[in-house]
Design a protein around this motif. Structure first.
Motif, mmCIF file in Angstrom:
data_model
loop_
_atom_site.group_PDB
_atom_site.id
_atom_site.type_symbol
_atom_site.label_atom_id
_atom_site.label_comp_id
_atom_site.label_asym_id
_atom_site.label_seq_id
_atom_site.Cartn_x
_atom_site.Cartn_y
_atom_site.Cartn_z
ATOM 1 N N GLU A 28 1.159 -1.216 4.902
ATOM 2 C CA GLU A 28 -0.218 -1.709 5.002
ATOM 3 C C GLU A 28 -0.852 -1.839 3.621
ATOM 4 O OE1 GLU A 28 -0.841 -2.886 7.718
ATOM 5 O OE2 GLU A 28 0.003 -1.663 9.309
ATOM 6 N N ARG A 71 0.607 -4.900 2.000
ATOM 7 C CA ARG A 71 -0.046 -6.075 2.591
ATOM 8 C C ARG A 71 -1.474 -6.241 2.040
ATOM 9 N NH1 ARG A 71 0.932 -9.978 7.076
ATOM 10 N NH2 ARG A 71 -1.172 -10.607 7.492
ATOM 11 N N LEU A 72 -2.221 -5.129 1.932
ATOM 12 C CA LEU A 72 -3.568 -5.183 1.358
ATOM 13 C C LEU A 72 -3.517 -5.761 -0.052
ATOM 14 C CD1 LEU A 72 -6.601 -4.273 1.856
ATOM 15 C CD2 LEU A 72 -5.984 -2.253 0.512
ATOM 16 N N LEU A 128 -4.263 -1.386 8.412
ATOM 17 C CA LEU A 128 -4.692 -2.437 7.507
ATOM 18 C C LEU A 128 -6.165 -2.759 7.716
ATOM 19 C CD1 LEU A 128 -4.105 -4.613 5.373
ATOM 20 C CD2 LEU A 128 -3.382 -6.117 7.253
#
Length: 181
Positions: A75, A78-79, A163
């Motif tokens: 996550e 991805r951030l 997320l």
């Protein structure tokens, strides 16, 4: 017409947009190397917080032996991929021992395809790191700290987060307007 490196960078960028994969540098794409993991001491932390160049900061404290840390790490990747172009830097600080970096931390970062700056705790004691980040923090991990564009702490969360939670806190850090002096 275009170099291999250019095509590889374009392909990786396109794939990141299409499938939501994390982006990583062309050098990492070409060699499969993980990010450099540097020691972070009090001076280094102060530099991270004060030399913001108008960018907000997310700082995640984690360890390879911490299952919730490992589970939430994708996550964070991805951030980083979603918010880097919006003025947000994501960095990670491992509290693993420095002698475990090559054997455990770097291979993990490579598997996660992490492109964000990575550090390993080099504070003299765990409580020194805790007090430097937030004296009220218990030291439990994972812990993620959100700073505005001036390096002022906006909020922090402890424990494995989604997320969506990271995005909400990141948006607050990006939107916070520093007080005029």
């Amino acid at each position: 017409m275009f170099s291999f490196a250019y095509r590889m960078r374009a392909f990786c960028g396109l794939m990141a947009l299409v499938v939501g994969a994390p982006s990583f540098s062309p050098a990492q794409a070409a060699t499969g190397r993980s990010p450099e993991v540097r020691p972070l001491d009090e001076r280094g932390l102060q530099e991270l917080l004060t030399i913001r160049k108008g960018r907000a900061l997310v700082l995640n404290v984690w360890a390879i032996w911490c299952l919730p840390c490992v589970e939430e790490f994708p996550e964070l990747v991805r951030l980083d991929s979603l918010y880097r172009s919006r003025g947000l830097d994501v960095v990670t600080v491992s509290i693993d021992f420095e002698d475990e970096v090559d054997e455990k931390v770097r291979p993990f970062l490579r598997r996660m395809r992490a492109a964000m700056p990575a550090y390993v705790n080099a504070f003299p004691t765990p409580s020194d790191l805790i007090n430097a980040l937030q004296a009220e923090w218990s030291g439990a991990i994972p812990a993620t700290f959100f700073y505005d564009r001036t390096g002022t702490l906006v909020t922090y969360v402890v424990g494995k987060r989604s997320l969506e939670v990271f995005q909400e806190a990141a948006d607050k850090a990006l939107q916070r307007t520093p007080a005029r002096r």
